[in-house]
Write an enzyme that holds these catalytic residues in place. Sequence first.
Site, short mmCIF file in Angstrom:
data_model
loop_
_atom_site.label_atom_id
_atom_site.label_comp_id
_atom_site.label_asym_id
_atom_site.label_seq_id
_atom_site.Cartn_x
_atom_site.Cartn_y
_atom_site.Cartn_z
N CYS A 1 0.84 -1.21 0.00
CA CYS A 1 0.00 0.00 0.00
C CYS A 1 0.87 1.26 0.00
O CYS A 1 0.55 2.24 -0.69
CB CYS A 1 -0.91 0.02 1.23
SG CYS A 1 -2.05 -1.36 1.29
C1 BEZ Z 1 0.49 -4.64 1.81
O1 BEZ Z 1 0.09 -3.52 1.48
O2 BEZ Z 1 1.67 -4.92 1.73
C2 BEZ Z 1 -0.47 -5.69 2.30
C3 BEZ Z 1 -1.62 -5.33 2.98
C4 BEZ Z 1 -2.48 -6.31 3.45
C5 BEZ Z 1 -2.18 -7.63 3.23
C6 BEZ Z 1 -1.03 -7.99 2.51
C7 BEZ Z 1 -0.17 -7.01 2.06
#
Ligand code: BEZ
Length: 211
Positions: free
Chosen positions: A45
Amino acid sequence: MTLQLGDIAPDFTLESTDGPIHFHEWLGGSWGILFSHPKDFTPVCTTELGAVAKLKPEFDRRNVKVIGLSVDGIDEHHAWKGDIAETQGTALNFPLLADPDREVANLYGMIHPKSLETLTVRSVFVIGPDKKVKLTITYPASTGRNFLEILRVVDSLQLTAKHAVATPVDWRWGEDVIIVPSVSDEDAKSRFPKGWKTVKPYLRVVAQPGV
Ligand code: BEZ
């Protein structure tokens, strides 16, 4: 119920990093991209929000407003902004909606419990100036989106809206496009006075208008 292409994008009022957003009013006459991400302070994210911030001038040039959403609260969003600036080399320059009560997440079907139990997956909604949904994409949490592809789709949608052309497989800006089947040869003569190539009666190829 799943939001479908052509549906009016539901209106809402929600807190964001830029203050309260009244969605339809905020969109005004612009195109819009509403995208969800699963959680603040997560790696994928963080990279996505940095990428969208860097592409903001490209979205602006196309009259597209971008807005993110997650089910974290506004205080977390504000705290995370510092990390985004530090690690991605750009400030967050568009609003991030805080939806801890999952109001908009549920309205837009952004929670897919068999994939991620309570968090939003990576949904994208492209919304036209008529407030109708023009494109939906859903990615799992583990895959960061390709926002250059989303820009490419916006270009295609805007060409269709303005010039009654469709774009072929893997089309890129400046390449030939296709006259939509609903335009007759007679209408095409006035729309495309420089002519087109008829490969098949249903496959009419023309230089991209507006380049
Ligand atoms: C991420 O943004 O890295 C992420 C968020 C939730 C679950 C898996 C990865």
